[in-house]
Design a protein around this motif. Structure first.
Motif, PDB file in Angstrom:
ATOM      1  N   ALA A  87     -56.881 -27.787  34.128  1.00 55.53           N
ATOM      2  CA  ALA A  87     -56.589 -26.456  34.745  1.00 55.53           C
ATOM      3  C   ALA A  87     -56.871 -25.487  33.508  1.00 55.53           C
ATOM      4  CB  ALA A  87     -55.272 -26.205  35.372  1.00 55.53           C
ATOM      5  N   CYS A  88     -56.910 -25.961  32.468  1.00 50.05           N
ATOM      6  CA  CYS A  88     -56.963 -25.140  31.231  1.00 50.05           C
ATOM      7  C   CYS A  88     -58.521 -25.180  30.559  1.00 50.05           C
ATOM      8  CB  CYS A  88     -56.082 -25.407  29.956  1.00 50.05           C
ATOM      9  SG  CYS A  88     -54.121 -24.934  30.740  1.00 50.05           S
ATOM     10  N   GLU A  89     -59.261 -26.068  31.061  1.00 50.28           N
ATOM     11  CA  GLU A  89     -60.545 -26.007  30.591  1.00 50.28           C
ATOM     12  C   GLU A  89     -61.446 -24.673  30.609  1.00 50.28           C
ATOM     13  OE1 GLU A  89     -62.942 -29.988  30.309  1.00 50.28           O
ATOM     14  OE2 GLU A  89     -62.307 -29.837  32.267  1.00 50.28           O
ATOM     15  N   GLY A  90     -61.948 -24.188  29.594  1.00 58.07           N
ATOM     16  CA  GLY A  90     -62.531 -22.971  29.649  1.00 58.07           C
ATOM     17  C   GLY A  90     -61.665 -21.710  29.268  1.00 58.07           C
ATOM     18  N   ARG A  91     -60.548 -22.205  29.205  1.00 60.35           N
ATOM     19  CA  ARG A  91     -59.369 -21.108  28.541  1.00 60.35           C
ATOM     20  C   ARG A  91     -58.796 -21.086  27.445  1.00 60.35           C
ATOM     21  NH1 ARG A  91     -55.304 -21.154  33.787  1.00 60.35           N
ATOM     22  NH2 ARG A  91     -55.166 -19.203  33.329  1.00 60.35           N
ATOM     23  N   ASP A  92     -58.434 -19.832  26.621  1.00 59.19           N
ATOM     24  CA  ASP A  92     -57.968 -19.966  25.305  1.00 59.19           C
ATOM     25  C   ASP A  92     -56.445 -20.302  25.570  1.00 59.19           C
ATOM     26  OD1 ASP A  92     -60.333 -19.359  24.198  1.00 59.19           O
ATOM     27  OD2 ASP A  92     -60.011 -16.984  24.798  1.00 59.19           O
ATOM     28  N   ILE A  93     -56.201 -21.389  24.715  1.00 57.91           N
ATOM     29  CA  ILE A  93     -54.895 -21.956  24.730  1.00 57.91           C
ATOM     30  C   ILE A  93     -54.236 -21.620  23.230  1.00 57.91           C
ATOM     31  CG2 ILE A  93     -53.155 -24.024  24.716  1.00 57.91           C
ATOM     32  CD1 ILE A  93     -55.759 -25.317  26.557  1.00 57.91           C
ATOM     33  N   THR A  94     -53.122 -21.111  22.996  1.00 61.34           N
ATOM     34  CA  THR A  94     -52.695 -20.720  21.614  1.00 61.34           C
ATOM     35  C   THR A  94     -51.103 -21.252  21.744  1.00 61.34           C
ATOM     36  OG1 THR A  94     -53.763 -18.419  21.569  1.00 61.34           O
ATOM     37  CG2 THR A  94     -51.814 -19.199  20.050  1.00 61.34           C
ATOM     38  N   THR A  95     -50.892 -22.285  20.653  1.00 58.74           N
ATOM     39  CA  THR A  95     -49.671 -22.871  20.434  1.00 58.74           C
ATOM     40  C   THR A  95     -49.146 -22.331  19.129  1.00 58.74           C
ATOM     41  OG1 THR A  95     -50.655 -24.671  18.872  1.00 58.74           O
ATOM     42  CG2 THR A  95     -50.757 -25.290  21.620  1.00 58.74           C
ATOM     43  N   ILE A  96     -47.981 -22.835  18.820  1.00 54.29           N
ATOM     44  CA  ILE A  96     -47.189 -22.055  17.720  1.00 54.29           C
ATOM     45  C   ILE A  96     -48.065 -22.404  16.623  1.00 54.29           C
ATOM     46  CG2 ILE A  96     -45.904 -24.277  17.273  1.00 54.29           C
ATOM     47  CD1 ILE A  96     -44.395 -20.610  16.885  1.00 54.29           C
ATOM     48  N   GLU A  97     -48.781 -23.679  16.330  1.00 55.77           N
ATOM     49  CA  GLU A  97     -49.721 -23.796  15.159  1.00 55.77           C
ATOM     50  C   GLU A  97     -50.676 -22.790  15.011  1.00 55.77           C
ATOM     51  OE1 GLU A  97     -48.349 -27.888  16.505  1.00 55.77           O
ATOM     52  OE2 GLU A  97     -48.966 -26.197  17.480  1.00 55.77           O
ATOM     53  N   GLY A  98     -50.911 -21.906  16.049  1.00 60.44           N
ATOM     54  CA  GLY A  98     -52.126 -20.894  15.964  1.00 60.44           C
ATOM     55  C   GLY A  98     -51.612 -19.263  15.829  1.00 60.44           C
ATOM     56  N   VAL A  99     -50.136 -19.276  15.539  1.00 56.65           N
ATOM     57  CA  VAL A  99     -49.604 -17.928  15.653  1.00 56.65           C
ATOM     58  C   VAL A  99     -49.723 -17.213  14.346  1.00 56.65           C
ATOM     59  CG1 VAL A  99     -47.671 -16.764  15.850  1.00 56.65           C
ATOM     60  CG2 VAL A  99     -47.948 -18.396  17.578  1.00 56.65           C
ATOM     61  N   ALA A 100     -49.367 -17.941  13.087  1.00 60.16           N
ATOM     62  CA  ALA A 100     -49.573 -17.595  11.775  1.00 60.16           C
ATOM     63  C   ALA A 100     -50.967 -17.178  11.505  1.00 60.16           C
ATOM     64  CB  ALA A 100     -49.149 -18.441  10.767  1.00 60.16           C
ATOM     65  N   ASP A 101     -51.441 -16.434  10.542  1.00 64.59           N
ATOM     66  CA  ASP A 101     -52.639 -16.159  10.094  1.00 64.59           C
ATOM     67  C   ASP A 101     -52.844 -16.755   8.541  1.00 64.59           C
ATOM     68  OD1 ASP A 101     -55.119 -15.066   9.396  1.00 64.59           O
ATOM     69  OD2 ASP A 101     -54.250 -12.875   9.079  1.00 64.59           O
ATOM     70  N   GLY A 102     -53.281 -18.077   8.781  1.00 60.40           N
ATOM     71  CA  GLY A 102     -53.291 -18.762   7.347  1.00 60.40           C
ATOM     72  C   GLY A 102     -52.023 -18.999   7.058  1.00 60.40           C
ATOM     73  N   ASP A 103     -51.752 -18.662   5.625  1.00 55.79           N
ATOM     74  CA  ASP A 103     -50.324 -18.785   5.051  1.00 55.79           C
ATOM     75  C   ASP A 103     -49.334 -17.692   5.492  1.00 55.79           C
ATOM     76  OD1 ASP A 103     -50.965 -21.233   3.929  1.00 55.79           O
ATOM     77  OD2 ASP A 103     -51.449 -20.566   2.042  1.00 55.79           O
ATOM     78  N   THR A 104     -49.807 -16.702   5.803  1.00 54.37           N
ATOM     79  CA  THR A 104     -49.233 -15.501   6.310  1.00 54.37           C
ATOM     80  C   THR A 104     -48.310 -15.754   7.558  1.00 54.37           C
ATOM     81  OG1 THR A 104     -50.621 -14.136   4.932  1.00 54.37           O
ATOM     82  CG2 THR A 104     -49.128 -13.063   6.399  1.00 54.37           C
ATOM     83  N   LEU A 105     -47.078 -15.650   7.978  1.00 45.37           N
ATOM     84  CA  LEU A 105     -46.365 -15.740   9.098  1.00 45.37           C
ATOM     85  C   LEU A 105     -46.508 -14.471  10.019  1.00 45.37           C
ATOM     86  CD1 LEU A 105     -43.208 -17.399   7.971  1.00 45.37           C
ATOM     87  CD2 LEU A 105     -45.058 -18.561   8.733  1.00 45.37           C
ATOM     88  N   HIS A 106     -46.516 -14.738  11.150  1.00 47.63           N
ATOM     89  CA  HIS A 106     -46.567 -13.907  12.225  1.00 47.63           C
ATOM     90  C   HIS A 106     -45.292 -13.128  12.147  1.00 47.63           C
ATOM     91  CE1 HIS A 106     -46.161 -11.741  16.015  1.00 47.63           C
ATOM     92  NE2 HIS A 106     -47.411 -11.972  16.227  1.00 47.63           N
ATOM     93  N   PRO A 107     -45.046 -11.703  12.167  1.00 45.36           N
ATOM     94  CA  PRO A 107     -43.961 -10.991  12.263  1.00 45.36           C
ATOM     95  C   PRO A 107     -42.655 -11.756  12.792  1.00 45.36           C
ATOM     96  CG  PRO A 107     -45.705  -9.432  12.253  1.00 45.36           C
ATOM     97  CD  PRO A 107     -46.310 -10.987  12.417  1.00 45.36           C
ATOM     98  N   VAL A 108     -43.047 -12.202  13.876  1.00 44.12           N
ATOM     99  CA  VAL A 108     -41.906 -12.759  14.850  1.00 44.12           C
ATOM    100  C   VAL A 108     -41.458 -14.058  14.013  1.00 44.12           C
ATOM    101  CG1 VAL A 108     -41.168 -13.944  16.979  1.00 44.12           C
ATOM    102  CG2 VAL A 108     -42.754 -11.942  16.853  1.00 44.12           C
ATOM    103  N   GLN A 109     -42.386 -14.770  13.396  1.00 40.24           N
ATOM    104  CA  GLN A 109     -41.961 -15.990  12.787  1.00 40.24           C
ATOM    105  C   GLN A 109     -41.073 -15.654  11.647  1.00 40.24           C
ATOM    106  OE1 GLN A 109     -46.099 -17.569  12.161  1.00 40.24           O
ATOM    107  NE2 GLN A 109     -45.513 -19.500  13.312  1.00 40.24           N
ATOM    108  N   GLN A 110     -41.491 -14.660  10.607  1.00 36.56           N
ATOM    109  CA  GLN A 110     -40.909 -14.188   9.607  1.00 36.56           C
ATOM    110  C   GLN A 110     -39.372 -13.686  10.034  1.00 36.56           C
ATOM    111  OE1 GLN A 110     -41.938 -14.503   6.172  1.00 36.56           O
ATOM    112  NE2 GLN A 110     -39.710 -14.086   6.108  1.00 36.56           N
TER     113      GLN A 110
END
Length: 182
Positions: A87-110
């Motif tokens: 049901a997710c084909e053709g949709r954008d899925i984001t997991t925890i692995e995709g939240v940070a921006d490279g080595d910079t943590l997302h503000p929530v992660q920090q």
């Protein structure tokens, strides 16, 4: 000796169940296309963990009751254990692995690190995924509101006070970063 289920006759071959076969699926996860051969009944959680080897999303209850498997589909939080992968084909899925921006943590992660918003850490990926959306949706004005909008994410270690503090800290950091109100 085999017994035919419908008649109970000895020596008959059992009926075979014929269901839909496995098919090739393309899932867009964290901005990249991933390909997997899946049975139609495969949950998004199992596709992520077992087929794509993205193990950050956790399997808690596997019944939609704990929130450990929270991911985003088309920028909305969903429970991956209750969502069919196909049901997710053709949709954008984001997991925890995709939240940070490279080595910079997302503000929530920090903020989770700074406020010690975890103990055993098992629920943390789902908590973070839900917390980001809680803030973005405008449901992080008070601790009571945060508790209500994060209530689908269970922490078995009961680090709720620290989680709420992390959400408030991240909310302020995210507002400061985009120039919004304090």
């Amino acid at each position: 000796m085999t017994v035919e289920p419908s008649t109970g006759r000895a020596g008959a071959k059992p009926a075979e169940f014929i269901g839909p076969g496995r098919i090739m699926a393309t899932l867009r996860v964290n901005g990249h296309d991933h390909y997997a051969v899946l049975e139609p009944r495969t949950s998004l959680l199992d596709a992520l963990r077992e087929h794509l080897h993205l193990t950050g999303t956790k399997k808690g209850c596997d019944q939609g009751g704990c929130g450990a498997c929270t991911v985003w589909v088309d920028n909305r939080r969903v429970l991956a254990c209750l969502t069919l992968a196909l049901a997710c084909e053709g949709r954008d899925i984001t997991t925890i692995e995709g939240v940070a921006d490279g080595d910079t943590l997302h503000p929530v992660q920090q903020a989770f690190l700074d406020a010690d918003g975890f103990q055993c850490g098992y629920c943390t990926p789902g908590q973070i995924m839900s917390a980001v959306k809680c803030i973005e949706e405008g449901h992080a004005e008070t601790e009571t509101e945060i508790a209500e909008w994060m209530s689908g994410n269970i922490c078995r270690c009961a680090a709720y006070q620290n989680i709420r503090e992390a959400v408030l800290q991240a909310r302020d950091a995210m507002r400061a970063a985009d120039g919004s109100r304090p």
